[in-house]
Design an enzyme around this catalytic site. Structure first.
Site, PDB file in Angstrom:
ATOM      1  N   TYR A 131       0.839  -1.223  -0.079  1.00  0.00           N
ATOM      2  CA  TYR A 131      -0.011  -0.123   0.123  1.00  0.00           C
ATOM      3  C   TYR A 131       0.859   1.338   0.035  1.00  0.00           C
ATOM      4  CZ  TYR A 131      -4.772  -1.814   0.775  1.00  0.00           C
ATOM      5  OH  TYR A 131      -5.908  -2.482   0.580  1.00  0.00           O
ATOM      6  N   LYS A 177       2.354 -15.069   2.235  1.00  0.00           N
ATOM      7  CA  LYS A 177       2.589 -15.852   1.007  1.00  0.00           C
ATOM      8  C   LYS A 177       4.220 -16.233   1.004  1.00  0.00           C
ATOM      9  CE  LYS A 177       1.418 -17.238  -3.064  1.00  0.00           C
ATOM     10  NZ  LYS A 177       1.022 -18.553  -3.217  1.00  0.00           N
ATOM     11  N   ASP A 209      -3.273 -18.251  -0.186  1.00  0.00           N
ATOM     12  CA  ASP A 209      -4.181 -18.753  -1.177  1.00  0.00           C
ATOM     13  C   ASP A 209      -5.003 -19.973  -0.621  1.00  0.00           C
ATOM     14  OD1 ASP A 209      -1.765 -19.895  -0.927  1.00  0.00           O
ATOM     15  OD2 ASP A 209      -1.557 -20.385  -3.170  1.00  0.00           O
ATOM     16  N   ASP A 233      -6.988  -6.814   3.799  1.00  0.00           N
ATOM     17  CA  ASP A 233      -8.063  -6.124   3.034  1.00  0.00           C
ATOM     18  C   ASP A 233      -9.059  -7.380   2.406  1.00  0.00           C
ATOM     19  OD1 ASP A 233      -9.677  -3.870   1.977  1.00  0.00           O
ATOM     20  OD2 ASP A 233      -8.688  -4.253   0.066  1.00  0.00           O
ATOM     21  N   ASP A 237     -13.091  -8.968   3.789  1.00  0.00           N
ATOM     22  CA  ASP A 237     -14.268  -8.765   2.960  1.00  0.00           C
ATOM     23  C   ASP A 237     -14.972 -10.208   2.845  1.00  0.00           C
ATOM     24  OD1 ASP A 237     -14.134  -5.988   2.408  1.00  0.00           O
ATOM     25  OD2 ASP A 237     -14.850  -6.267   0.470  1.00  0.00           O
TER      26      ASP A 237
END
Ligand code: NAD
Ligand code: IPM
Ligand code: MN
Length: 356
Positions: A131, A177, A209, A233, A237
Site C-alpha cells: 500500500y 505468501k 491462497d 483487506d 471482505d
C-alpha cells in the site's frame, strides 16, 4: 463528559449509514459532532481527498467516525478519493485494524452447518505491505509498486493479534505468501518470534491462497486471523460471508493518534441515494467506538444487543428484507432503551449468544 467526535460522511452510501450511526451514538452518549470533508466530496469542494482542515479536526478529536469514500466520479482524476483514507491512517498513526465477523443467524451464502461456528477477528496491519511502499509509479510501458514490510511494523501488529486472542479462543492464524515473497518470509519469522511471548496462545501459519479456501471450507476452526495490509483487506471482505453481507461488518483502526471507526464496506455506488443501505456495519462501528475509543464497554454491548434485537424484526434488502436504512435504524433506537437499562450480565449473556 462531552466527547469530541470527528465525523467524515464521505461518498455514496457513506452519508446514509453515518447518519444512522450518529443517531445511535446520540442515544448513548453526549458528543460534539465535528464534521469534516473526506474522499470524493472533499476533492469536489477543496481539490484534496483529505484537506488539512479535516486532518486538524480529526487530530483534535477523541475519535473519528467515518462512512466510506470513493466512486466512479473520481476514478480517473489526478487524485483518488481512497487516498483520503490512506493519508488519514498515516497522519493519525493508525497502524492496525480490528475487523470482527461472525455468523449472526442471518441467511449466508455458506451452508448453515458450516457457517454456524464462524466467529473470527481479522487483525490487519495498516502501515506496511504494498500500500505504501516506495518507489511506485507508472511509466510509458507499465506500472509498478513496492512491497515493504519492516520488523517493527510486524512486531506491533502481531502483539495486537496475540493480545486479542487471549480474550478470545487463544488461537492466531497468521496469513502470508512466504513461499514467494521476501516481505512475507520476514513476516512469518517475526510472527513466530512474537508468538514465543505468548505461550498460552496457539499459533499457526497459512499461505493466503490456501487460507482463502479453508476459511470457507472450515470457518469454525479460526479465531484471530493476523494478516498484512493487502491480505487483511481481502480476507476481511471474504469473512463477511459468515455474517451474510458486507454491510454488516464494523472496523476499528487503532494506533498512535485518535482512533477511527468505520464499516468495512465501501461507498456502494449502485445503491447510493436509494435509502436501502444496510447501516449495521456503521452502527456496530459505533459499538467499537464506544468500546475502544471512549472506554464504555457496557454501552457498546447494549448497542450490539439492540442491533441483534432489531435484526429479528427488520432487515435491509441485502440480507433478504425490505426495510429501509431509516426503518432499520428506528428499530435499533426503539430497542436501545430497554437494553441500556438491562443488567450488564443479562446483556452480556445475550450478546455472547449472538444470533437472531
Ligand atoms: P463496496 O463495499 O462499496 O460494495 C460491494 C458490494 O456490496 C456492492 O454490491 C454493494 O452494493 C454492496 N454493499 C456494500 N455495502 C453495503 C451496505 N452497507 N448495504 C448493502 N449493500 C452493500 O465495494 P466496491 O464496489 O469494491 O467499492 C466501491 C467504492 O468504495 C470504491 O471506490 C472503493 O475504493 C471504495 N471503498 C471505500 C472504503 C472506505 O472508504 N472505507 C472501503 C472499501 C471500498
Ligand atoms: C478498507 C478499504 C480501503 C483499504 C481503501 C478504501 C483504501 O478497502 O478499509 O477495507 O484498502 O484499506
Ligand atoms: Mn477493503
Amino acid at each position: 463528559m462531552t466527547w469530541r467526535i470527528a465525523v467524515l460522511r464521505g461518498d455514496g452510501i457513506g452519508p446514509e449509514v453515518t447518519e444512522a450511526a450518529l443517531r445511535v451514538l446520540g442515544a448513548c452518549v453526549a458528543f460534539q459532532e465535528r464534521p469534516g470533508l473526506a474522499g470524493g466530496a472533499a476533492i469536489d469542494a477543496e481539490g484534496s481527498p483529505l484537506p488539512n482542515e479535516t486532518l486538524g479536526t480529526c487530530l483534535s478529536s477523541d475519535a473519528v467516525l467515518a462512512g466510506a469514500v470513493g466512486g466512479p466520479k473520481w476514478e480517473n482524476g489526478p487524485v483518488r478519493a481512497e487516498q483520503g483514507i490512506l493519508r488519514l491512517r498515516r497522519k493519525l498513526g493508525l497502524w492496525g485494524s480490528l475487523r470482527p465477523a461472525k455468523y449472526l443467524g442471518l441467511p449466508t451464502p455458506l451452508r448453515e452447518d458450516l457457517a454456524r461456528d464462524a466467529d473470527v477477528l481479522v487483525v490487519r496491519d495498516l502501515s506496511g505491505g504494498v500500500y505504501f511502499g516506495e518507489p511506485r509509479g507508472t511509466t510509458e510501458v507499465g506500472a509498478f509498486n513496492t512491497w515493504r514490510q519492516s520488523e517493527e511494523q510486524t512486531i506491533r501488529i502481531a502483539r495486537t493479534a496475540f493480545r486479542a486472542a487471549r480474550s478470545r479462543r487463544k488461537k492466531v492464524t497468521s496469513v502470508d505468501k512466504a513461499d514467494v515473497l521476501e516481505a512475507c518470509r520476514l513476516w512469518r519469522r517475526v510472527v513466530t518470534n512474537v508468538g514465543k511471548e505468548f505461550p498460552d496462545v496457539q499459533l499457526e501459519h497459512r499461505h493466503v491462497d490456501a487460507m482463502a479456501f479453508e476459511l470457507l471450507a472450515s470457518p469454525g476452526r479460526f479465531d484471530v486471523i493476523l494478516a498484512e495490509n493487502l491480505f487483511g483487506d481481502i480476507l476481511s471482505d471474504e469473512v463477511a460471508a459468515f455474517a451474510g453481507s458486507i454491510g454488516l461488518l464494523p472496523s476499528a483502526s487503532l494506533g498512535d493518534g485518535p482512533p477511527l471507526f468505520q464499516p468495512v464496506h465501501g461507498s456502494a455506488p449502485s445503491i447510493a441515494g436509494k435509502g436501502i443501505a444496510n447501516p449495521v456495519g456503521a452502527i456496530l462501528s459505533v459499538a467499537m467506538l464506544l468500546d475502544h475509543g471512549l472506554g464504555e464497554p457496557a454501552i457498546a454491548r447494549a448497542v450490539e444487543g439492540a442491533v441483534q434485537a432489531a435484526l429479528r424484526e427488520e432487515r435491509t434488502p441485502d440480507i433478504g428484507g425490505n426495510a429501509t436504512t431509516a426503518e432499520f435504524t428506528a428499530a435499533v433506537l426503539r430497542k436501545l432503551p430497554a437494553v441500556l437499562a438491562a443488567p450488564k450480565a443479562q446483556v452480556e449473556a445475550e450478546v455472547s449468544a449472538w444470533g437472531v
